[in-house]
Design a protein around this motif. Sequence first.
Motif: not given
Length: 241
Positions: A34, A37-38, A40-41, A44, A64-65, A68, A72
């Motif tokens: 959860k 993503p934040e 990594l944003k 980073w 980043r993508d 992630e 997952r």
Amino acid sequence: MATSTSVKVVLLDIEGTVCPISFVKDVLFPFALKVLPETLKTQWDNPDFAKYRDAFPPEYSSSRDALEAHVRDLVEKDVKVSYLKSLQGYLWEAGYASGDLKAPLFPDVAAKLSEWQHKGLKIMIYSSGSVAAQKLFFGHTDASPSDLTPLISDWFDTVNAGLKTDTSSYKIIASKHPEFSPGEWLFLSDNVKEVEAAIEAGMQSVVVQRPGNAPLPSEVPQRLRVIETFDSLDDLNVRAN
């Protein structure tokens, strides 16, 4: 059945042994995904985060993508690799600090750890989760006091000891504390293969069958001691095998 010597070191697994397996699978893993993503944003390029990012293989740490998606995928497949465990520990740290995460212990655990330490036993942890994650877990429990890390003498994971189903891992752990013979160690785990590996290394070991754990094969209690609570170990003169 061989009679054991007295136990001087209690080596503990975590999930399924001191806390419900569901905490890891249903709380910790989803929490990390959860907040990923934040994280990594916003982090980073943060030097504190970079060491966790750069521990991933280059094909994932460059984007980043990609990172992630890889995280997952690893979590979905329940792949236990050290760089994932380290990142998860980093992500959980903020959750523990904020109070969003608190480690739920089985009712007998905190009192028994305190009792064992008071009696002069050494308590150590061996988990597939990173040492950093182990310290977060025991530093933020639902016990009172919440921080149980002062009770614990040493910490082992798959990086500094090896895979938990390998006999050599338990020999490495024992070698770190040569003041104790392998037979003076007691390893407690819900995993039968881990218990067998510890016994093969010369340690005493007992299977812990907690609520929420998968049922044990019917033959296991015939050849290994199985307990449902640490209170069954009051004398700590355990039969290893």
